[in-house]
Design a protein around this motif. Structure first.
Motif, PDB file in Angstrom:
ATOM      1  N   ALA A   1       0.830  -1.203   0.000  1.00 25.74           N
ATOM      2  CA  ALA A   1       0.000   0.000   0.000  1.00 25.74           C
ATOM      3  C   ALA A   1       0.866   1.255   0.000  1.00 25.74           C
ATOM      4  O   ALA A   1       1.970   1.270   0.546  1.00 25.74           O
ATOM      5  CB  ALA A   1      -0.919  -0.002   1.219  1.00 25.74           C
ATOM      6  N   VAL A   2       0.350   2.290  -0.622  1.00 25.30           N
ATOM      7  CA  VAL A   2       1.032   3.585  -0.693  1.00 25.30           C
ATOM      8  C   VAL A   2       0.290   4.573   0.197  1.00 25.30           C
ATOM      9  O   VAL A   2      -0.939   4.540   0.307  1.00 25.30           O
ATOM     10  CB  VAL A   2       1.081   4.106  -2.141  1.00 25.30           C
ATOM     11  CG1 VAL A   2       1.716   5.497  -2.207  1.00 25.30           C
ATOM     12  CG2 VAL A   2       1.829   3.125  -3.034  1.00 25.30           C
ATOM     13  N   ARG A   3       1.055   5.453   0.832  1.00 20.72           N
ATOM     14  CA  ARG A   3       0.477   6.501   1.666  1.00 20.72           C
ATOM     15  C   ARG A   3       0.589   7.830   0.946  1.00 20.72           C
ATOM     16  O   ARG A   3       1.688   8.286   0.639  1.00 20.72           O
ATOM     17  CB  ARG A   3       1.187   6.553   3.015  1.00 20.72           C
ATOM     18  CG  ARG A   3       0.992   5.269   3.786  1.00 20.72           C
ATOM     19  CD  ARG A   3       1.754   5.291   5.071  1.00 20.72           C
ATOM     20  NE  ARG A   3       1.641   3.997   5.707  1.00 20.72           N
ATOM     21  CZ  ARG A   3       2.268   3.664   6.817  1.00 20.72           C
ATOM     22  NH1 ARG A   3       3.062   4.525   7.401  1.00 20.72           N
ATOM     23  NH2 ARG A   3       2.099   2.463   7.337  1.00 20.72           N
ATOM     24  N   HIS A   4      -0.562   8.436   0.683  1.00 21.20           N
ATOM     25  CA  HIS A   4      -0.631   9.685  -0.050  1.00 21.20           C
ATOM     26  C   HIS A   4      -1.020  10.815   0.898  1.00 21.20           C
ATOM     27  O   HIS A   4      -1.846  10.617   1.802  1.00 21.20           O
ATOM     28  CB  HIS A   4      -1.688   9.612  -1.156  1.00 21.20           C
ATOM     29  CG  HIS A   4      -1.589   8.416  -2.039  1.00 21.20           C
ATOM     30  ND1 HIS A   4      -0.891   8.421  -3.225  1.00 21.20           N
ATOM     31  CD2 HIS A   4      -2.122   7.165  -1.910  1.00 21.20           C
ATOM     32  CE1 HIS A   4      -0.992   7.230  -3.808  1.00 21.20           C
ATOM     33  NE2 HIS A   4      -1.732   6.450  -3.030  1.00 21.20           N
ATOM     34  N   ALA A   5      -0.464  11.993   0.669  1.00 17.97           N
ATOM     35  CA  ALA A   5      -0.871  13.172   1.440  1.00 17.97           C
ATOM     36  C   ALA A   5      -0.943  14.383   0.527  1.00 17.97           C
ATOM     37  O   ALA A   5      -0.100  14.549  -0.361  1.00 17.97           O
ATOM     38  CB  ALA A   5       0.092  13.437   2.590  1.00 17.97           C
ATOM     39  N   LEU A   6      -1.938  15.201   0.757  1.00 16.90           N
ATOM     40  CA  LEU A   6      -2.066  16.492   0.088  1.00 16.90           C
ATOM     41  C   LEU A   6      -2.096  17.561   1.167  1.00 16.90           C
ATOM     42  O   LEU A   6      -3.006  17.582   1.997  1.00 16.90           O
ATOM     43  CB  LEU A   6      -3.345  16.536  -0.753  1.00 16.90           C
ATOM     44  CG  LEU A   6      -3.717  17.890  -1.362  1.00 16.90           C
ATOM     45  CD1 LEU A   6      -2.589  18.409  -2.260  1.00 16.90           C
ATOM     46  CD2 LEU A   6      -5.026  17.781  -2.141  1.00 16.90           C
TER      47      LEU A   6
ATOM     48  N   ASP B   1       4.173   9.615  -1.023  1.00 17.82           N
ATOM     49  CA  ASP B   1       3.569  10.483  -2.040  1.00 17.82           C
ATOM     50  C   ASP B   1       2.967  11.692  -1.336  1.00 17.82           C
ATOM     51  O   ASP B   1       1.845  11.629  -0.834  1.00 17.82           O
ATOM     52  CB  ASP B   1       2.501   9.717  -2.825  1.00 17.82           C
ATOM     53  CG  ASP B   1       1.753  10.610  -3.803  1.00 17.82           C
ATOM     54  OD1 ASP B   1       2.380  11.553  -4.329  1.00 17.82           O
ATOM     55  OD2 ASP B   1       0.543  10.372  -4.027  1.00 17.82           O
ATOM     56  N   VAL B   2       3.708  12.781  -1.274  1.00 22.98           N
ATOM     57  CA  VAL B   2       3.263  13.983  -0.580  1.00 22.98           C
ATOM     58  C   VAL B   2       3.248  15.152  -1.562  1.00 22.98           C
ATOM     59  O   VAL B   2       4.267  15.485  -2.162  1.00 22.98           O
ATOM     60  CB  VAL B   2       4.169  14.333   0.613  1.00 22.98           C
ATOM     61  CG1 VAL B   2       3.680  15.604   1.308  1.00 22.98           C
ATOM     62  CG2 VAL B   2       4.215  13.166   1.602  1.00 22.98           C
ATOM     63  N   SER B   3       2.078  15.754  -1.748  1.00 23.64           N
ATOM     64  CA  SER B   3       1.930  16.936  -2.594  1.00 23.64           C
ATOM     65  C   SER B   3       1.744  18.153  -1.703  1.00 23.64           C
ATOM     66  O   SER B   3       0.984  18.099  -0.732  1.00 23.64           O
ATOM     67  CB  SER B   3       0.730  16.793  -3.535  1.00 23.64           C
ATOM     68  OG  SER B   3       0.874  15.670  -4.375  1.00 23.64           O
ATOM     69  N   VAL B   4       2.425  19.252  -2.049  1.00 18.11           N
ATOM     70  CA  VAL B   4       2.407  20.444  -1.205  1.00 18.11           C
ATOM     71  C   VAL B   4       2.029  21.666  -2.030  1.00 18.11           C
ATOM     72  O   VAL B   4       2.629  21.923  -3.087  1.00 18.11           O
ATOM     73  CB  VAL B   4       3.777  20.680  -0.535  1.00 18.11           C
ATOM     74  CG1 VAL B   4       3.776  21.979   0.254  1.00 18.11           C
ATOM     75  CG2 VAL B   4       4.120  19.499   0.373  1.00 18.11           C
ATOM     76  N   LEU B   5       1.055  22.419  -1.550  1.00 20.18           N
ATOM     77  CA  LEU B   5       0.691  23.699  -2.133  1.00 20.18           C
ATOM     78  C   LEU B   5       0.798  24.736  -1.024  1.00 20.18           C
ATOM     79  O   LEU B   5       0.061  24.675  -0.031  1.00 20.18           O
ATOM     80  CB  LEU B   5      -0.720  23.687  -2.707  1.00 20.18           C
ATOM     81  CG  LEU B   5      -0.927  22.854  -3.986  1.00 20.18           C
ATOM     82  CD1 LEU B   5      -1.141  21.381  -3.636  1.00 20.18           C
ATOM     83  CD2 LEU B   5      -2.121  23.372  -4.781  1.00 20.18           C
ATOM     84  N   ALA B   6       1.729  25.664  -1.171  1.00 23.19           N
ATOM     85  CA  ALA B   6       1.977  26.631  -0.113  1.00 23.19           C
ATOM     86  C   ALA B   6       2.729  27.821  -0.682  1.00 23.19           C
ATOM     87  O   ALA B   6       3.205  27.791  -1.820  1.00 23.19           O
ATOM     88  CB  ALA B   6       2.767  26.002   1.041  1.00 23.19           C
TER      89      ALA B   6
ATOM     90  N   PRO C   1       9.090  17.778  -1.101  1.00 22.80           N
ATOM     91  CA  PRO C   1       8.294  17.836  -2.335  1.00 22.80           C
ATOM     92  C   PRO C   1       8.393  19.175  -3.053  1.00 22.80           C
ATOM     93  O   PRO C   1       8.661  20.213  -2.438  1.00 22.80           O
ATOM     94  CB  PRO C   1       6.858  17.592  -1.830  1.00 22.80           C
ATOM     95  CG  PRO C   1       7.007  16.959  -0.496  1.00 22.80           C
ATOM     96  CD  PRO C   1       8.276  17.499   0.090  1.00 22.80           C
ATOM     97  N   HIS C   2       8.161  19.128  -4.371  1.00 24.44           N
ATOM     98  CA  HIS C   2       7.993  20.357  -5.138  1.00 24.44           C
ATOM     99  C   HIS C   2       6.768  21.102  -4.603  1.00 24.44           C
ATOM    100  O   HIS C   2       5.775  20.490  -4.219  1.00 24.44           O
ATOM    101  CB  HIS C   2       7.789  20.028  -6.617  1.00 24.44           C
ATOM    102  CG  HIS C   2       7.357  21.196  -7.433  1.00 24.44           C
ATOM    103  ND1 HIS C   2       8.209  22.223  -7.786  1.00 24.44           N
ATOM    104  CD2 HIS C   2       6.144  21.513  -7.957  1.00 24.44           C
ATOM    105  CE1 HIS C   2       7.558  23.116  -8.494  1.00 24.44           C
ATOM    106  NE2 HIS C   2       6.297  22.710  -8.622  1.00 24.44           N
ATOM    107  N   VAL C   3       6.843  22.416  -4.587  1.00 29.22           N
ATOM    108  CA  VAL C   3       5.765  23.219  -4.008  1.00 29.22           C
ATOM    109  C   VAL C   3       5.102  24.053  -5.089  1.00 29.22           C
ATOM    110  O   VAL C   3       5.780  24.737  -5.867  1.00 29.22           O
ATOM    111  CB  VAL C   3       6.295  24.143  -2.891  1.00 29.22           C
ATOM    112  CG1 VAL C   3       5.167  24.973  -2.295  1.00 29.22           C
ATOM    113  CG2 VAL C   3       6.963  23.323  -1.802  1.00 29.22           C
ATOM    114  N   ALA C   4       3.768  24.005  -5.151  1.00 31.82           N
ATOM    115  CA  ALA C   4       2.987  24.832  -6.068  1.00 31.82           C
ATOM    116  C   ALA C   4       2.213  25.881  -5.273  1.00 31.82           C
ATOM    117  O   ALA C   4       1.966  25.711  -4.074  1.00 31.82           O
ATOM    118  CB  ALA C   4       2.023  23.969  -6.884  1.00 31.82           C
ATOM    119  N   ALA C   5       1.821  26.943  -5.935  1.00 26.29           N
ATOM    120  CA  ALA C   5       1.059  27.996  -5.262  1.00 26.29           C
ATOM    121  C   ALA C   5      -0.343  27.485  -4.930  1.00 26.29           C
ATOM    122  O   ALA C   5      -0.970  26.792  -5.743  1.00 26.29           O
ATOM    123  CB  ALA C   5       0.963  29.222  -6.156  1.00 26.29           C
TER     124      ALA C   5
END
Length: 221
Positions: A25-30, A67-72, A87-91
């Protein structure tokens, strides 16, 4: 059994420990953090959301989230607390947040149905008048999360809609889709007026909500 849970950070460690998932199993975070609102004069959360995001990122990596996605805002590899391995950061704009939800759905579609999902939105929350075709809401108000490009209400309309707000029924359909593909979803809104951000009578009265029940919910707006 699959479940969608709503709650605070204090209880999360028990549900997301390594023993809670299979080896494949994969652990994902947003993670979404908004603190500056250029189009909303007088609204600022200073460094609170950024500091919370740093803590969440460290916490999740220590517990095997791959798998962590970051918007900040204001996060880059040059930040002393943000390394090139982070992680790469998007606005955290409305378009980018919605895109991040869709991308997470697509990654889950390729999984084996045993993944864990954590979604954290940190920022300013408010309420606005529900749209004419909305299902019944308490006091006829929608709960909203405000991205960094949120704009003011219409002039002389204190309950009018914010520009670019994420409304409760913008969030719920994503959860409905992900609930068919993930074993466990934990959603945290660190914002005001967040208690019914995924409004539905079932969600308001029964927690956790099983995935079989999520499929029967009506999120038509």
């Amino acid at each position: 059994m699959r479940a969608l849970l709503f709650g605070g950070a204090l209880a999360i460690a028990a549900g997301l420990t390594p023993s809670a998932q299979s080896a494949t199993a994969v652990r994902h975070a947003l993670l979404v953090a908004v603190q500056g609102y250029d189009n909303l004069p007088g609204v600022s959360l200073f460094d609170g959301p950024r500091n919370s995001l740093l803590l969440w990122n460290d916490f999740l990596h220590a517990r095997g989230f791959s798998d962590v996605s970051v918007l900040a805002e204001g996060m880059s590899a040059s930040d002393v607390k943000w390394t090139r391995n982070d992680p790469h950061v998007a606005a955290p704009t409305r378009v980018n947040i919605q895109r991040a939800f869709f991308e997470l759905e697509n990654r889950l579609a390729k999984s084996h149905g045993d993944d864990t999902v954590l979604i954290v939105l940190i920022g300013h929350g408010s309420q606005q008048r529900a749209a004419p075709n909305d299902p019944p809401k308490p006091f006829n108000l929608d709960e909203v999360f405000l991205p960094m490009d949120a704009g003011p209400r219409p002039k002389n309309d204190p309950e009018g809609p914010f520009a670019n707000a994420l409304v409760d029924h913008d969030i719920a359909p994503h959860l409905k889709t992900m609930s068919r593909r993930a074993r466990f979803i934990w959603l945290i809104f660190d914002s005001c007026h967040s208690d019914t951000m995924t409004y539905d009578a079932l969600l308001l009265h029964r927690k956790p909500v099983l995935s079989t029940e999520m499929g029967a919910l009506n999120y038509a707006a």
